[in-house]
Design an enzyme around this catalytic site. Structure first.
Site, PDB file in Angstrom:
ATOM      1  CB  THR A  14     -29.561  16.709  42.253  1.00  0.00           C
ATOM      2  OG1 THR A  14     -29.135  18.065  42.336  1.00  0.00           O
ATOM      3  CG2 THR A  14     -30.926  16.623  41.625  1.00  0.00           C
ATOM      4  CE  LYS A  90     -23.619  13.249  32.764  1.00  0.00           C
ATOM      5  NZ  LYS A  90     -24.918  13.437  33.366  1.00  0.00           N
ATOM      6  CD  GLU A 114     -30.220   1.283  32.588  1.00  0.00           C
ATOM      7  OE1 GLU A 114     -30.184   0.063  32.514  1.00  0.00           O
ATOM      8  OE2 GLU A 114     -30.196   2.006  31.575  1.00  0.00           O
ATOM      9  CB  VAL A 117     -26.644   6.367  29.054  1.00  0.00           C
ATOM     10  CG1 VAL A 117     -27.135   6.734  27.662  1.00  0.00           C
ATOM     11  CG2 VAL A 117     -25.131   6.249  29.077  1.00  0.00           C
ATOM     12  N   GLY A 119     -30.875   8.753  31.922  1.00  0.00           N
ATOM     13  CA  GLY A 119     -31.597   8.727  33.202  1.00  0.00           C
ATOM     14  C   GLY A 119     -32.298   7.409  33.463  1.00  0.00           C
ATOM     15  CD  GLU A 175     -25.717  21.591  35.900  1.00  0.00           C
ATOM     16  OE1 GLU A 175     -24.910  22.147  36.660  1.00  0.00           O
ATOM     17  OE2 GLU A 175     -26.239  20.492  36.117  1.00  0.00           O
ATOM     18  CG  ASP A 186     -24.577  15.534  29.289  1.00  0.00           C
ATOM     19  OD1 ASP A 186     -24.253  15.271  30.455  1.00  0.00           O
ATOM     20  OD2 ASP A 186     -25.602  15.069  28.748  1.00  0.00           O
ATOM     21  CE  LYS A 190     -26.237  12.084  29.654  1.00  0.00           C
ATOM     22  NZ  LYS A 190     -27.260  13.144  29.602  1.00  0.00           N
ATOM     23  N   GLY A 287     -33.136  14.351  36.565  1.00  0.00           N
ATOM     24  CA  GLY A 287     -33.977  14.634  37.730  1.00  0.00           C
ATOM     25  C   GLY A 287     -33.565  13.721  38.867  1.00  0.00           C
TER      26      GLY A 287
END
Ligand SMILES: NC(=O)c1ccc[n+]([C@@H]2O[C@H](COP(=O)([O-])OP(=O)(O)OC[C@H]3O[C@@H](n4cnc5c(N)ncnc54)[C@H](OP(=O)(O)O)[C@@H]3O)[C@@H](O)[C@H]2O)c1
Length: 407
Positions: A14, A90, A114, A117, A119, A175, A186, A190, A287
């Site tokens: 992705t 992460k 960058e 964390v 996005g 997911e 998750d 972060k 994304g």
């Protein structure tokens, strides 16, 4: 003409595929600004590419594979070979960050992350550069878009957790196996990375207790609305008594809190410091194209000589038992004396009640309380005590409340 800047790409999923497209699309613009043209020197996936060849032909390695192995080995080998590394991983940083940052410093190369964390939200750069000399007191974050989408949908439509999760999966926000997101792991990874940067102290994923959103009910969100509160999965990293507490859990926020209006799959991070008061940054947290944009920003920084070396970490005590206000939801038998007995138990544990709402009758009778800040261990002892009372129809549910002075 100067030499092109060669990027070896690990992973073409992705984010990796979106990054490859973005590099081709923005190469002219980058070259105009930096004086060198970024080009992909090669791609490694499970089915194509050879790491040693890729490394030999690259100035920088972009790790967009995810997971610990073999990503850790590849990143270490790249750093030791004197290559800059950009990663969005992460899990890798929150479990092996110290080893990687030390290796990068020893070899005089940059390790940038960058995209790991929040996005595209430039929180890492702000902490590393803009606030490099600030004495940060606290960082609050909504750093998981999946859970924020689910909680936003539950609040907006009254949907159950299961229905909102199914919708998040159908829209591609969750997911097929959402456990790391909904269970808080998750977000914990972060927050470990943010805490490391904000406080210059080593923080491992294991130092971050996390609670997810699986137990949140439509009822909780209805009460939140009635009480003028929002419900979010909040990551917190803060100084406490000379130590550091980093944690992730659902929490109620008063409507004016800067994170209360962050909805859908957006992420946001608030940094608090006496000198700057408070800064909140928000934007898309995931994304392909969005994350790729953050990755390219890091690549461009690596094409320019670094402004300063990273500071060595100073160990700090990890504080696990912190004070918090709580919302307490109890399904009780509809009979006299129930409220008095609960108040007595709370009193025995030295917990004082801020507000009480009594709801429903008969089989639907419930008591909803907000209690003043108390050490979590003391609150849990009181909750266990209350759970043993014979008039409870189910286990009492509790959710932390941020900034209870506002409610
Ligand atoms: N997706 C997001 O919105 C987002 C946002 C922020 C950060 N991230 C982070 O970005 C990273 C990549 O995420 P993604 O969503 O792009 O993942 P993805 O779609 O699953 O793609 C992973 C890519 O890495 C390759 N890969 C995986 N294991 C490999 C191995 N052992 N050897 C060689 N290649 C391997 C895969 O190869 P194959 O094609 O051969 O399977 C695939 O091309 C992760 O660290 C993730 O946490 C993602």
């Amino acid at each position: 003409m100067s030499e092109p800047f060669r990027i070896g790409l690990l992973g073409h999923g992705t984010v990796g595929a979106a990054f490859a497209e973005l590099v081709a699309e923005r190469a002219d613009a980058v070259e105009r600004r930096v004086g060198r043209r970024p080009v992909l020197s090669g791609v490694l996936t499970r089915s194509r590419g050879d790491f040693d060849e890729l490394l030999a032909g690259s100035d920088l390695i972009c790790e967009l594979m995810g997971g610990i192995d073999p990503a850790r080995d590849y990143v270490l080998r790249a750093l030791r070979a004197g290559r800059h590394v950009v990663t969005a991983n992460k899990q890798l940083l929150s479990q092996h960050g110290e080893e990687l940052w030390t290796t990068a410093a020893e070899h005089g190369v940059q390790l940038s992350f960058e995209a790991a964390v929040a996005g595209v939200v430039p929180v890492i750069r702000v902490l590393r550069e803009s606030l490099a000399a600030a004495h940060v007191d606290r960082v609050h974050g909504i750093v998981n878009g999946t859970t924020n989408f689910i909680l936003s949908e539950m609040a907006r439509t009254g949907a159950t957790y299961a229905d909102a999760l199914a919708q998040a999966q159908a829209l591609g926000y969750a997911e097929a196996d959402p456990s790391d997101d909904v269970g808080g792991k998750d977000a914990a990874a972060k927050m470990a990375i943010l805490a490391r940067l904000a406080f210059d102290a080593p923080v491992h994923l294991d130092d971050v207790p996390c609670e997810g959103i699986e137990h949140i009910t439509a009822d909780d969100l209805e009460y939140a609305r009635e009480l003028g509160l929002g419900l979010k999965l909040i990551g917190t990293a803060e100084r406490i008594d000379g130590g550091l507490s980093v944690r992730v859990h659902p929490a109620f926020l008063y409507a004016g809190h800067p994170l209360a209006s962050v909805s859908g799959s957006f992420n946001a991070v608030t940094v608090e410091s006496a000198a700057i008061t408070e800064i909140t940054m928000s934007g898309p947290g995931a994304g392909g194209p969005q994350t790729a944009s953050a990755v390219l920003g890091d690549v461009i920084s690596a094409m320019i000589p670094p402004p300063m070396p990273p500071a060595p970490p100073q160990p700090m005590t990890i504080v696990r038992d912190v004070r918090s206000a709580f919302y307490l939801h109890m399904e009780v038998a509809d009979r006299p004396g129930v409220l008095a007995q609960i108040a007595q138990v709370l009193g025995e544990h030295e917990i004082s009640v801020k507000s009480v709402v009594q709801k429903g009758l008969g089989d639907n009778a419930r008591l909803v309380m907000v209690v003043h800040p108390v050490l979590e261990s003391r609150f849990e002892a009181a909750r266990a005590h209350i759970a043993g009372l014979d008039f409870l129809r189910s286990a009492p549910r509790a959710i932390r409340v941020l900034d209870e002075e506002f409610i």
